[in-house]
Design an enzyme around this catalytic site. Structure first.
Site, mmCIF file in Angstrom:
data_model
loop_
_atom_site.group_PDB
_atom_site.id
_atom_site.type_symbol
_atom_site.label_atom_id
_atom_site.label_comp_id
_atom_site.label_asym_id
_atom_site.label_seq_id
_atom_site.Cartn_x
_atom_site.Cartn_y
_atom_site.Cartn_z
ATOM 1 N N LEU A 1 55.688 45.049 39.902
ATOM 2 C CA LEU A 1 57.155 45.117 39.843
ATOM 3 C C LEU A 1 57.610 46.363 39.072
ATOM 4 C CD1 LEU A 1 57.864 41.355 38.997
ATOM 5 C CD2 LEU A 1 58.042 42.479 41.227
ATOM 6 N N LYS B 1 42.603 49.865 31.937
ATOM 7 C CA LYS B 1 43.202 50.092 30.618
ATOM 8 C C LYS B 1 42.224 50.692 29.601
ATOM 9 C CE LYS B 1 47.047 46.819 30.690
ATOM 10 N NZ LYS B 1 47.748 45.743 29.986
ATOM 11 N N ASN C 1 48.024 51.446 28.004
ATOM 12 C CA ASN C 1 48.844 51.051 29.160
ATOM 13 C C ASN C 1 49.879 52.122 29.514
ATOM 14 O OD1 ASN C 1 50.880 50.715 27.244
ATOM 15 N ND2 ASN C 1 51.700 48.885 28.242
ATOM 16 N N ASP D 1 52.096 47.177 24.945
ATOM 17 C CA ASP D 1 52.109 45.736 25.235
ATOM 18 C C ASP D 1 52.510 44.912 23.995
ATOM 19 O OD1 ASP D 1 51.448 45.795 27.933
ATOM 20 O OD2 ASP D 1 49.293 45.680 27.573
HETATM 21 P P1 NAP Z 1 41.627 39.354 29.354
HETATM 22 O O1 NAP Z 1 41.411 40.501 28.436
HETATM 23 O O2 NAP Z 1 40.723 39.187 30.518
HETATM 24 O O3 NAP Z 1 41.557 38.013 28.456
HETATM 25 C C1 NAP Z 1 41.617 36.759 29.052
HETATM 26 C C2 NAP Z 1 41.755 35.657 27.994
HETATM 27 O O4 NAP Z 1 41.938 34.417 28.693
HETATM 28 C C3 NAP Z 1 40.532 35.477 27.104
HETATM 29 O O5 NAP Z 1 40.937 35.035 25.839
HETATM 30 C C4 NAP Z 1 39.766 34.372 27.853
HETATM 31 O O6 NAP Z 1 38.918 33.607 27.021
HETATM 32 C C5 NAP Z 1 40.905 33.501 28.297
HETATM 33 N N1 NAP Z 1 40.541 32.643 29.432
HETATM 34 C C6 NAP Z 1 40.343 33.043 30.716
HETATM 35 N N2 NAP Z 1 40.032 31.984 31.479
HETATM 36 C C7 NAP Z 1 40.033 30.899 30.660
HETATM 37 C C8 NAP Z 1 39.789 29.515 30.858
HETATM 38 N N3 NAP Z 1 39.479 29.020 32.077
HETATM 39 N N4 NAP Z 1 39.912 28.683 29.797
HETATM 40 C C9 NAP Z 1 40.231 29.163 28.581
HETATM 41 N N5 NAP Z 1 40.464 30.470 28.329
HETATM 42 C C10 NAP Z 1 40.359 31.326 29.352
HETATM 43 O O7 NAP Z 1 43.098 39.352 29.962
HETATM 44 P P2 NAP Z 1 44.441 39.949 29.311
HETATM 45 O O8 NAP Z 1 44.603 41.368 29.739
HETATM 46 O O9 NAP Z 1 44.441 39.624 27.851
HETATM 47 O O10 NAP Z 1 45.577 39.124 30.096
HETATM 48 C C11 NAP Z 1 45.716 37.721 29.871
HETATM 49 C C12 NAP Z 1 46.989 37.222 30.574
HETATM 50 O O11 NAP Z 1 48.125 37.876 30.055
HETATM 51 C C13 NAP Z 1 47.010 37.461 32.083
HETATM 52 O O12 NAP Z 1 47.555 36.307 32.704
HETATM 53 C C14 NAP Z 1 47.963 38.636 32.250
HETATM 54 O O13 NAP Z 1 48.632 38.614 33.487
HETATM 55 C C15 NAP Z 1 48.942 38.355 31.111
HETATM 56 N N6 NAP Z 1 49.623 39.594 30.634
HETATM 57 C C16 NAP Z 1 50.980 39.613 30.694
HETATM 58 C C17 NAP Z 1 51.656 40.736 30.261
HETATM 59 C C18 NAP Z 1 53.155 40.793 30.322
HETATM 60 O O14 NAP Z 1 53.725 41.895 30.276
HETATM 61 N N7 NAP Z 1 53.842 39.668 30.380
HETATM 62 C C19 NAP Z 1 50.951 41.859 29.758
HETATM 63 C C20 NAP Z 1 49.548 41.784 29.703
HETATM 64 C C21 NAP Z 1 48.898 40.627 30.148
HETATM 65 P P3 NAP Z 1 37.355 34.016 26.833
HETATM 66 O O15 NAP Z 1 37.350 35.060 25.758
HETATM 67 O O16 NAP Z 1 36.711 32.751 26.436
HETATM 68 O O17 NAP Z 1 36.860 34.539 28.154
#
Ligand code: NAP
Length: 261
Positions: free
Chosen positions: A14, A64, A85, A100
């Site tokens: 978006l 990233k 980012n 972020d």
């Molecule tokens: P990431 O670095 O891959 O981290 C993923 C996190 O989710 C880790 O803590 C992981 O735990 C946990 N996780 C994944 N699957 C899980 C499960 N089945 N049960 C429990 N914990 C689980 O991803 P990220 O970049 O931090 O992004 C995470 C989320 O934030 C995504 O949905 C993304 O779309 C969102 N986000 C939103 C924005 C925004 O602007 N609103 C910006 C950035 C990200 P483990 O360490 O145990 O694997």
């Protein structure tokens, strides 16, 4: 001015609509594109950025961390987050930053004064940015993989969640994992939260996750991921243009686009 978001996949981003609307509102001639770029394409893309084809970039999944190798400099937020980012130019040099965490903090303005205890669920890239930007160290981290929570907590002087976890002591509960993108799953049952606690989920597709629905039922003040999305974008836009965009208008646009999609 020519800007772009790079990622793979990127078609559903978006960001182009949001930044294009801000460019127009600022009276800037410019274009903001979405570029589907694989890891193999990064070197060629950065050669084009250096040659002046692009004035700035947003960087999203999965690049990233990988883009760091192509930059001249990282600022403090990018160093702390270990991820970039936003790329902008300063005196001909390519600088990487990370908006972020600060964008998320901006989005809480008016909802909290940041006092009290905070629980962060997750220890991935987004959690790291938020913990780094959070204005105090009264933060407890809960993550599926405990080791990652320990590493993050040690780096920023925070605590790691211990069982049993009494949720009533937290003024803020911030959900940063990808759990909930399916619309039904939640990473934690919100039993016993303090009424009036601020509960955020940074997921914005869907806007209302099961986690947020449960938080509302328990009397929390809630915020979804749109605020963070627009907040990080606004800070990126400022790096490139020097103009603070209209965040409220940006939020309305994103909410409308999400409703239509
Ligand atoms: P990431 O670095 O891959 O981290 C993923 C996190 O989710 C880790 O803590 C992981 O735990 C946990 N996780 C994944 N699957 C899980 C499960 N089945 N049960 C429990 N914990 C689980 O991803 P990220 O970049 O931090 O992004 C995470 C989320 O934030 C995504 O949905 C993304 O779309 C969102 N986000 C939103 C924005 C925004 O602007 N609103 C910006 C950035 C990200 P483990 O360490 O145990 O694997």
């Amino acid at each position: 001015m020519r800007l772009a978001v790079i990622g793979h996949p990127i078609a559903h981003s978006l960001s182009p609509r949001l930044h294009q609307s801000w460019l127009e509102a600022a009276g800037r001639f410019g274009r903001y594109e979405a570029l589907d770029v694989t890891s193999d394409d990064l070197s060629e893309l950065f050669a084009r950025v250096r040659a002046g084809e692009y004035d700035g970039l947003n960087v999203t999944i999965p690049h990233k961390e990988a883009v760091i190798a192509f930059l001249d400099e990282l600022d403090e937020p990018a160093r702390q987050a270990g991820a970039v980012n936003t790329v902008y130019k300063r005196d001909g040099r390519l600088v990487g930053t990370n908006t972020d965490g600060s964008g998320f903090i901006d989005s809480l303005s008016g909802l909290t004064d940041f006092s009290g205890e905070t629980l962060v669920i997750g220890a991935g890239g987004a959690a790291r940015g938020i913990v780094a930007a959070w204005p105090n160290q009264r933060v407890t981290i809960l993550n599926r993989t405990r080791k990652k929570a320990e590493t993050l907590a040690a780096e920023f002087g925070c605590a790691v969640a211990a069982e049993p976890l009494d949720l009533s002591r937290f003024a803020h509960i911030i959900q940063t994992t990808s759990v909930g993108m399916d619309g039904t799953s939640t990473p934690l049952a919100l039993t016993g939260i303090s009424p009036g606690a601020v509960v955020c989920d940074i997921i914005y597709r869907p806007r209302e996750t099961a986690f947020l629905r449960e938080a509302k039922r328990n009397g929390a003040v809630t915020c979804d991921g749109v605020g963070m999305f627009v907040g990080q974008a606004a800070r990126s836009f400022e790096y490139w243009t020097g103009v603070r965009p209209d965040v409220k208008a940006g939020k309305r646009l994103i909410e409308q686009l999400l409703e239509e999609s």
